[in-house]
Motif scaffolding. Structure first.
Motif, mmCIF file in Angstrom:
data_model
loop_
_atom_site.group_PDB
_atom_site.id
_atom_site.type_symbol
_atom_site.label_atom_id
_atom_site.label_comp_id
_atom_site.label_asym_id
_atom_site.label_seq_id
_atom_site.Cartn_x
_atom_site.Cartn_y
_atom_site.Cartn_z
ATOM 1 N N ASP A 65 3.590 -3.979 2.810
ATOM 2 C CA ASP A 65 3.161 -4.534 4.107
ATOM 3 C C ASP A 65 4.214 -4.276 5.183
ATOM 4 O O ASP A 65 3.884 -3.978 6.336
ATOM 5 C CB ASP A 65 2.925 -6.048 3.991
ATOM 6 N N ALA A 66 5.492 -4.392 4.779
ATOM 7 C CA ALA A 66 6.553 -4.156 5.767
ATOM 8 C C ALA A 66 6.606 -2.680 6.171
ATOM 9 O O ALA A 66 6.879 -2.352 7.340
ATOM 10 C CB ALA A 66 7.900 -4.605 5.206
ATOM 11 N N VAL A 67 6.310 -1.762 5.225
ATOM 12 C CA VAL A 67 6.254 -0.329 5.580
ATOM 13 C C VAL A 67 5.122 -0.111 6.593
ATOM 14 O O VAL A 67 5.297 0.565 7.621
ATOM 15 C CB VAL A 67 6.030 0.560 4.322
ATOM 16 N N GLU A 70 6.122 -1.412 9.961
ATOM 17 C CA GLU A 70 7.080 -0.493 10.609
ATOM 18 C C GLU A 70 6.331 0.682 11.255
ATOM 19 O O GLU A 70 6.604 1.066 12.399
ATOM 20 C CB GLU A 70 8.059 0.002 9.540
ATOM 21 N N LEU A 71 5.363 1.212 10.528
ATOM 22 C CA LEU A 71 4.668 2.407 11.019
ATOM 23 C C LEU A 71 3.570 2.093 12.030
ATOM 24 O O LEU A 71 3.010 2.997 12.646
ATOM 25 C CB LEU A 71 4.094 3.184 9.830
ATOM 26 N N ALA A 72 3.285 0.794 12.191
ATOM 27 C CA ALA A 72 2.310 0.396 13.221
ATOM 28 C C ALA A 72 2.962 0.351 14.597
ATOM 29 O O ALA A 72 2.278 0.319 15.627
ATOM 30 C CB ALA A 72 1.715 -0.959 12.872
ATOM 31 N N GLU A 73 4.300 0.321 14.626
ATOM 32 C CA GLU A 73 5.033 0.273 15.908
ATOM 33 C C GLU A 73 5.137 1.671 16.502
ATOM 34 O O GLU A 73 5.437 2.627 15.794
ATOM 35 C CB GLU A 73 6.457 -0.248 15.671
ATOM 36 N N LEU A 97 11.432 6.940 10.396
ATOM 37 C CA LEU A 97 11.208 5.939 9.337
ATOM 38 C C LEU A 97 12.562 5.424 8.872
ATOM 39 O O LEU A 97 13.569 6.136 8.941
ATOM 40 C CB LEU A 97 10.504 6.556 8.127
ATOM 41 N N THR A 98 12.571 4.202 8.349
ATOM 42 C CA THR A 98 13.812 3.677 7.768
ATOM 43 C C THR A 98 13.992 4.266 6.364
ATOM 44 O O THR A 98 13.008 4.641 5.702
ATOM 45 C CB THR A 98 13.761 2.144 7.660
ATOM 46 N N PRO A 99 15.230 4.330 5.884
ATOM 47 C CA PRO A 99 15.453 4.849 4.527
ATOM 48 C C PRO A 99 14.664 4.079 3.468
ATOM 49 O O PRO A 99 14.150 4.675 2.518
ATOM 50 C CB PRO A 99 16.968 4.690 4.334
ATOM 51 N N GLY A 100 14.511 2.769 3.646
ATOM 52 C CA GLY A 100 13.773 1.973 2.661
ATOM 53 C C GLY A 100 12.290 2.357 2.635
ATOM 54 O O GLY A 100 11.685 2.471 1.554
ATOM 55 N N ALA A 101 11.690 2.569 3.813
ATOM 56 C CA ALA A 101 10.274 2.964 3.869
ATOM 57 C C ALA A 101 10.090 4.334 3.216
ATOM 58 O O ALA A 101 9.117 4.569 2.473
ATOM 59 C CB ALA A 101 9.800 2.985 5.319
ATOM 60 N N LEU A 102 11.032 5.234 3.470
ATOM 61 C CA LEU A 102 10.954 6.569 2.846
ATOM 62 C C LEU A 102 10.983 6.455 1.328
ATOM 63 O O LEU A 102 10.238 7.146 0.627
ATOM 64 C CB LEU A 102 12.149 7.431 3.262
ATOM 65 N N GLU A 103 11.854 5.603 0.843
ATOM 66 C CA GLU A 103 12.004 5.466 -0.610
ATOM 67 C C GLU A 103 10.723 4.913 -1.234
ATOM 68 O O GLU A 103 10.304 5.346 -2.307
ATOM 69 C CB GLU A 103 13.211 4.570 -0.910
ATOM 70 N N ARG A 104 10.089 3.955 -0.531
ATOM 71 C CA ARG A 104 8.823 3.415 -1.042
ATOM 72 C C ARG A 104 7.759 4.513 -1.106
ATOM 73 O O ARG A 104 7.011 4.619 -2.070
ATOM 74 C CB ARG A 104 8.317 2.280 -0.138
ATOM 75 N N LEU A 105 7.693 5.323 -0.054
ATOM 76 C CA LEU A 105 6.701 6.406 -0.037
ATOM 77 C C LEU A 105 7.036 7.461 -1.099
ATOM 78 O O LEU A 105 6.150 8.007 -1.753
ATOM 79 C CB LEU A 105 6.660 7.057 1.352
ATOM 80 N N MET A 129 -4.527 12.062 -0.574
ATOM 81 C CA MET A 129 -4.033 10.837 -1.213
ATOM 82 C C MET A 129 -4.455 9.620 -0.407
ATOM 83 O O MET A 129 -4.635 8.532 -0.948
ATOM 84 C CB MET A 129 -2.500 10.897 -1.300
ATOM 85 N N TRP A 130 -4.582 9.802 0.919
ATOM 86 C CA TRP A 130 -4.838 8.667 1.813
ATOM 87 C C TRP A 130 -6.177 8.000 1.540
ATOM 88 O O TRP A 130 -6.361 6.821 1.847
ATOM 89 C CB TRP A 130 -4.756 9.107 3.285
ATOM 90 N N LEU A 131 -7.096 8.761 0.918
ATOM 91 C CA LEU A 131 -8.414 8.176 0.665
ATOM 92 C C LEU A 131 -8.332 7.036 -0.353
ATOM 93 O O LEU A 131 -9.107 6.090 -0.291
ATOM 94 C CB LEU A 131 -9.373 9.257 0.129
ATOM 95 N N ASP A 132 -7.376 7.123 -1.282
ATOM 96 C CA ASP A 132 -7.316 6.147 -2.384
ATOM 97 C C ASP A 132 -6.102 5.242 -2.353
ATOM 98 O O ASP A 132 -6.100 4.201 -3.003
ATOM 99 C CB ASP A 132 -7.313 6.899 -3.737
ATOM 100 N N ASP A 133 -5.046 5.632 -1.672
ATOM 101 C CA ASP A 133 -3.800 4.871 -1.777
ATOM 102 C C ASP A 133 -3.473 4.180 -0.445
ATOM 103 O O ASP A 133 -3.220 4.840 0.571
ATOM 104 C CB ASP A 133 -2.649 5.808 -2.155
ATOM 105 N N PRO A 134 -3.443 2.832 -0.443
ATOM 106 C CA PRO A 134 -3.244 2.112 0.827
ATOM 107 C C PRO A 134 -1.890 2.386 1.493
ATOM 108 O O PRO A 134 -1.812 2.439 2.723
ATOM 109 C CB PRO A 134 -3.348 0.640 0.421
ATOM 110 N N LEU A 135 -0.835 2.575 0.695
ATOM 111 C CA LEU A 135 0.478 2.820 1.315
ATOM 112 C C LEU A 135 0.495 4.197 1.994
ATOM 113 O O LEU A 135 0.961 4.329 3.141
ATOM 114 C CB LEU A 135 1.588 2.724 0.267
ATOM 115 N N VAL A 136 -0.030 5.196 1.287
ATOM 116 C CA VAL A 136 -0.091 6.539 1.889
ATOM 117 C C VAL A 136 -0.993 6.493 3.126
ATOM 118 O O VAL A 136 -0.668 7.083 4.169
ATOM 119 C CB VAL A 136 -0.585 7.584 0.860
ATOM 120 N N ARG A 137 -2.099 5.737 3.026
ATOM 121 C CA ARG A 137 -3.013 5.647 4.180
ATOM 122 C C ARG A 137 -2.295 5.041 5.383
ATOM 123 O O ARG A 137 -2.448 5.501 6.518
ATOM 124 C CB ARG A 137 -4.244 4.817 3.804
ATOM 125 N N ALA A 138 -1.478 4.000 5.122
ATOM 126 C CA ALA A 138 -0.769 3.346 6.235
ATOM 127 C C ALA A 138 0.160 4.333 6.947
ATOM 128 O O ALA A 138 0.350 4.261 8.168
ATOM 129 C CB ALA A 138 0.029 2.156 5.704
#
Ligand SMILES: O=C(O)CCC(=O)C(=O)O
Length: 324
Positions: A65-67, A70-73, A97-105, A129-138
């Motif tokens: 959610d935090a990633v 971040e990407l909504a801004e 992107l922040t280093p933490g968001a990159l690592e999550r992706l 991937m975006w069709l099935d994965d919410p983080l990638v979609r975000a």
């Protein structure tokens, strides 16, 4: 006497005709397209031991959610950055992107690639991937990346062409010189790709490298394409050397993202490190763009990215949402 060499990644239909003949559409998957395309890279296989990249600690790691938050801004793109993109055909923006968001992706793409791709393949790829994965979609549909893309292209709204998870494994070779307008079946120069490296990417890891200049592609427009071998890649390198074309091939810091235009001529070095060079590459185009009248085999699996669209028709299927 041996006949002419046929590229082993091609089907009988795509191999037929002259080496420069790409008129027939691609008839295999997009991962097989990449296997073929990477086999067109010139140069000897690099030698010597793989090196460890400098240590990197991406913590703290945010939640999904935090990633997304971040990407909504929006990212404030300056006039100078827009001017650089227009003049050079690419721009590298710091701190997208922040280093933490990159690592999550990075962890998510790794899991998706591992589930889908043969681990023996040196250049691993996965789309949609975006069709099935919410983080990638975000990330792929994010106001931040979409907003930067629209600002750089100077258009109101952009649509998604496709996402692309790429992992260049340790020891995998160069990506050949190319420009995407030769590939994408989109009838407009208003197309760009955000290349988001998911770790700091030093030179030895093979960062994307760009020929400077919005018109530089014209110098190689007439280099004859070679669907069987490496002569096109070699021809582009030789032309650039003869003309003294400047190439930006520097490292990417964590969070730095490049945006390259459809006519930007680019390549990437081999990955000479012990760590996979992982990237999320996402391509966007101006709302209103149409499909070219005759997509070619270099357009790869385009019907997966524009399902139901027809040559010459609008590029605006449900898989091409407005972004940002
Ligand atoms: O990552 C690479 O080596 C090549 C990627 C590329 O050419 C692109 O995203 O346009």
């Amino acid at each position: 006497m041996a006949g002419p060499t046929v590229n082993p990644h091609l089907s009988a239909a795509t191999a037929a005709g002259a080496a420069s003949d790409v008129a027939v559409e691609w008839d295999r998957g997009n991962d097989q397209w990449w296997d073929w395309y990477m086999s067109l890279a010139d140069g000897p296989a690099p030698e010597g031991p793989l090196v460890d990249p400098p240590p990197h600690d991406p913590r703290p790691l945010p939640s999904d959610d935090a990633v997304a938050a971040e990407l909504a801004e929006p990212y404030p793109v300056t006039d100078a950055q827009v001017a650089a993109f227009r003049a050079e055909s690419f721009v590298k923006l710091p701190g997208v992107l922040t280093p933490g968001a990159l690592e999550r992706l990075r962890a998510r793409l790794r899991a998706l690639l591992d589930a889908a791709v043969d681990p023996a393949v040196g250049f691993q790829s996965l789309e949609m991937m975006w069709l099935d994965d919410p983080l990638v979609r975000a990330a792929v549909l994010s106001p931040r990346i979409g907003g930067i893309s629209a600002a750089l292209l100077g258009v109101e709204r952009v649509r998604l062409y496709h996402d692309n998870g790429l992992s260049k494994e340790p020891g995998a070779g160069r990506t050949p010189w190319h420009y995407d307008a030769h590939h994408f079946p989109l009838d407009s120069p208003d197309v760009l790709t955000a290349w988001i490296p998911l770790q700091p990417t030093p030179r030895e890891m093979g960062p994307l490298a760009f020929a400077r200049g919005a018109e530089t592609w014209r110098a190689v427009e007439h280099v004859e394409f070679d669907k069987h071998g490496t002569s096109y890649d070699r021809g582009v390198s030789e032309t650039f050397r003869e003309r003294g074309v400047e190439v930006e091939d520097g490292p990417f810091a964590a969070g730095e993202v490049s945006f390259h235009a459809a006519h930007c001529v680019h390549t990437a070095g081999a990955n000479r490190t012990t760590v996979p060079r992982m990237v999320l590459a996402t391509t966007y185009f101006a709302d209103g763009v149409r499909v070219v009248p005759a997509p070619t085999m270099v357009s790869g699996d385009w019907r997966t990215f524009l399902p139901g669209a027809t040559p010459g028709g609008p590029a605006a299927t449900p898989r091409n949402p407005i972004v940002g």
